[in-house]
Design an enzyme around this catalytic site. Sequence first.
Site, PDB file in Angstrom:
ATOM      1  N   ASP A 476      25.823 107.384  31.705  1.00  0.00           N
ATOM      2  CA  ASP A 476      24.884 108.368  32.254  1.00  0.00           C
ATOM      3  C   ASP A 476      23.512 107.737  32.501  1.00  0.00           C
ATOM      4  O   ASP A 476      22.489 108.423  32.456  1.00  0.00           O
ATOM      5  CB  ASP A 476      24.759 109.576  31.311  1.00  0.00           C
ATOM      6  N   GLU A 477      23.486 106.433  32.790  1.00  0.00           N
ATOM      7  CA  GLU A 477      22.233 105.729  33.050  1.00  0.00           C
ATOM      8  C   GLU A 477      22.072 105.481  34.559  1.00  0.00           C
ATOM      9  O   GLU A 477      22.983 104.970  35.232  1.00  0.00           O
ATOM     10  CB  GLU A 477      22.203 104.391  32.316  1.00  0.00           C
TER      11      GLU A 477
END
Length: 569
Positions: A476-477
């Site tokens: 989720d970066e």
Amino acid sequence: MAISNNNNEDAYQLIADSMSDLVCLHDPQGIYLWVSPSARRILGYEPDEMLGKNPYSLFHPDDRERIRSGTHDPALEGAGNIYVRYRMLHRSGFYVWLESLTQPILDDVGTVVNLHTTSRDVTEQVRLERALAQSEALHRSVVNSLAEGVMSFARDGRVLTINEQASKLLELNPDNVLGRQPKDVSWRAVYLDGTEIPQTELPLFVTLSTGQSCRDFRMGLVFDDAKTKWVSVNSEPVTTEGPQADNQAAVVLTMTDISDQLRREAMLEQWSTVFRHSREPILLVDLDGIIQEANPAFGRLLQLDSSSTIGTSWSGFLQPSSGTRVHDGDLLLNAAHQGHWRGELWLRDTEGGIHATWASISALPVEPGTEHKMLVIFSDFQEKHEQEKALRIQATHDALTGLPNRLLLMDRFDMALKSAQRHGETFACFYLDLDDFKPVNDRYGHAVGDEVLKTIARRLKAILRDDDSLARLGGDEFVMLITSLNGRSAAGSVADKVLQVLTEVIPVGGRDIRVNGSLGVGLFPHHAASVDDLLHVADQAMYRAKHSGGSRWLLGGPREGLHNKNERP
């Protein structure tokens, strides 16, 4: 012989150069459209001098009406295989006797669009035929010096004279045939299709029985050892005043070995068939890139009439972004020097579409002093190109969101760094990590989590400018490259928009999903002077924002503070 209906016959120039006959292409009015180089030898004119002229201005006045009524008009009505003998003005002022075969060229609906003529210089033959009627002695001395086979026959079919060339061609011993009717010959006569020719249809016997000439009668001589010679035969009646003596010639027969000519014509026909029906686009160009011939496949690929490309430059259909130098002529010159070139070329069609092809350029053999021609064959390279393009995308983009991955992101960061250094600009690195994303996967499953990530990617990309970049590093970066900023306040405005986007509800499968994010911001050149350092600064700022409660953004550097979505730096 099948030829192209184009006005430009240069596609077959190399073969025509090797033929001794005068080959011409006329429009329906008779105007010369194309003339073979043999015009120099036969008539003394350069081929270009004859283009656009009406041949009737060169015909002998006594022959013009006979040519029009007996040859021109019937050919316009579709009649073929029309032979005529006439006189034509040589450049030096005298008349040359020619013997011509005229064929109409029809379009797909049977309309005559052009006329094709093949002419042979028979001046010497005419002179010989007249001399034969005056002197048998002169006849024997002249015919033995000719390259053609010559025989004369009495009215009863006896051989009166035979020259050396005819003896060799027919494999006859003069001592065994002179004064006799040829019998027990070691060959049989056949038509071009191989069927045997009845004796009554042989030129000699046709002329003996009818008194009519036979012109360019093509036939094969099949010998006992299965060897075949192909010959063209002319038979001409000899007419004299008063009663004819027993030993006076009644028929003169001339014959030429055309075995090589038929082979060349067969090759020309094969080339014409391959050229017309090949599925691969083919061009014939000169060293300046001017198109001499284009086959129908070239037109189909580029969505145009291939004949409309004749006389235009091939560079107009090449896409410069292929990376190949095509406009300055180096490509063709190098191919001509080396004999060939192979490589990738891109073609642009009339709709702007780009077609990747694998091109093979070959220099055609030419005689010294003649213009070079280059044969260009394009093979479809589109599928391979699309596969390579897909592999490049796969290597540089995230499979889930379609966003650039780390590899492509770093390349864009390097470009932004060089531009900023050159113009004294500021750009930013935004490092984003979603808050509370793991519970989404744990509660709803990874399929729902993937949809959440794709939705966030679309929404973040929508608020960026065309020059900015958004990449997913994994999980989720996300990392954003924001170019051409006017300092910290501008970076803060963008950061607020990012956090605002993250607060919006994400509907997935009937559920309303909510996530937030922590954002670290690094500015060039304020926080770092290299890409790696700038990423590190933004990454550390993001972790400090997350450990301070999340749902906020933080500028990098030791003196910067935390900001939530409603606070400004």
